[in-house]
Design a protein around this motif. Structure first.
Motif, PDB file in Angstrom:
ATOM      1  N   GLN A 129      -0.943 -29.942  14.386  1.00 44.67           N
ATOM      2  CA  GLN A 129      -1.507 -30.378  13.113  1.00 44.67           C
ATOM      3  C   GLN A 129      -2.080 -31.771  13.368  1.00 44.67           C
ATOM      4  OE1 GLN A 129       2.299 -28.815  10.835  1.00 44.67           O
ATOM      5  NE2 GLN A 129       0.685 -29.331   9.363  1.00 44.67           N
ATOM      6  N   LEU A 155      -5.978 -28.278   4.888  1.00 38.00           N
ATOM      7  CA  LEU A 155      -5.123 -28.798   5.951  1.00 38.00           C
ATOM      8  C   LEU A 155      -5.331 -27.944   7.201  1.00 38.00           C
ATOM      9  CD1 LEU A 155      -3.910 -29.952   3.339  1.00 38.00           C
ATOM     10  CD2 LEU A 155      -1.643 -29.572   4.303  1.00 38.00           C
ATOM     11  N   THR A 205       1.694 -32.448   7.991  1.00 35.00           N
ATOM     12  CA  THR A 205       0.664 -33.267   7.341  1.00 35.00           C
ATOM     13  C   THR A 205       1.217 -33.730   6.010  1.00 35.00           C
ATOM     14  OG1 THR A 205      -1.195 -32.075   8.349  1.00 35.00           O
ATOM     15  CG2 THR A 205      -1.638 -33.278   6.299  1.00 35.00           C
ATOM     16  N   GLN A 250      -3.831 -33.781  11.449  1.00 31.33           N
ATOM     17  CA  GLN A 250      -3.999 -34.703  10.315  1.00 31.33           C
ATOM     18  C   GLN A 250      -2.615 -35.183   9.862  1.00 31.33           C
ATOM     19  OE1 GLN A 250      -5.505 -31.311   8.419  1.00 31.33           O
ATOM     20  NE2 GLN A 250      -7.590 -32.101   8.154  1.00 31.33           N
ATOM     21  N   GLU A 281      -1.844 -37.538   7.760  1.00 30.46           N
ATOM     22  CA  GLU A 281      -1.836 -37.837   6.320  1.00 30.46           C
ATOM     23  C   GLU A 281      -3.170 -37.467   5.698  1.00 30.46           C
ATOM     24  OE1 GLU A 281       1.172 -41.737   6.328  1.00 30.46           O
ATOM     25  OE2 GLU A 281      -0.850 -41.870   5.493  1.00 30.46           O
TER      26      GLU A 281
END
Lengths: 115, 111
Positions: free
Chosen positions: A6, A21, A109, A8, A10
């Motif tokens: 993942q 996401l 995230t 990202q 935030e």
């Protein structure tokens, strides 16, 4: 070995807007499931949506839908009409269907929905 | 409410000590999984039991052990605790299907 990424750490989104996401995974397995879990501040792990790899149709659960691209090993989560209650940590998870049914989680995230 | 119960919710203990975390699975679920969630390692699978027998092991330290009892509840034993063992420990249960239900976790703080 399987891995889930993942990229990202935030994200933020305005209330009522749509957010996506990202999740990518690596596996040589052909039969597996993919999941998105939500972890709010209460820390409870809540299943958001599940996708079986053999199904071409993308899973949908109310405001939550996925874009599953098997060849690209991509599994993104789209949240429509974001609500304040969607503020949480979101984890993408992989589970192969051979052997034990254990989850391999991404790093998560953190999503914040802004009023 | 997932139907999976973990006790205690919070635990604070000193380095070198031993603690036991308890999990009661959903009614009818034969499989119990333990996961550790820490800031540096993320969410990691530790161990699985199925109907009283160990089924799979993940990144579980030798200082940690688990068991599942005839009534299907499970305990995770952590010994010779170190500061780095501070984490959220989750139990999950399933009927052997590809979806598990998580308890609310036990927050362990080692001081």
């Amino acid at each position: 070995a399987q891995t889930v990424t993942q990229s990202q750490p935030e994200m933020s989104v305005q209330e009522a807007e749509t957010v996506t996401l990202s999740c990518t995974y690596d596996t040589s397995e052909n039969n597996y499931y993919l999941f998105w879990y939500k972890q709010p501040p209460s820390r409870q792990m809540i299943l958001v949506i599940r996708q079986e790899a053999y199904k071409q149709q993308n899973a949908t659960e109310n405001r939550f839908s996925v874009n599953f691209q098997k060849a690209a090993k991509s599994f993104s989560l789209k949240i429509s009409d974001s609500q304040l209650g969607d503020t949480a940590m979101y984890f993408c998870a992989f589970m192969k269907l051979s052997g034990t049914y254990k989850y391999i989680f991404g790093t998560g995230t953190r999503l914040k929905v802004l009023a | 409410d997932s139907g999976v119960t973990q006790t205690p919710k919070h635990l604070i203990t000193a380095t070198g000590q031993r603690v036991t975390l308890r999990c009661s699975p959903r009614s009818g679920d034969l499989s119990v999984y333990w996961y550790q969630q820490s800031l540096d390692q993320g969410l990691q699978f530790l161990i699985q039991y199925y109907n009283g027998e160990e089924r799979a092991k993940g990144n579980i330290l030798e200082r940690f052990s688990a068991q599942q009892f005839p009534d299907l509840h499970s305990e995770l034993n952590l010994s010779s605790l170190e500061l780095g063992d501070s984490a959220l420990y989750f139990c999950a249960s399933s009927q052997g299907t590809p979806e598990a239900f998580f308890g609310q976790g036990t927050r362990l703080t080692v001081v």
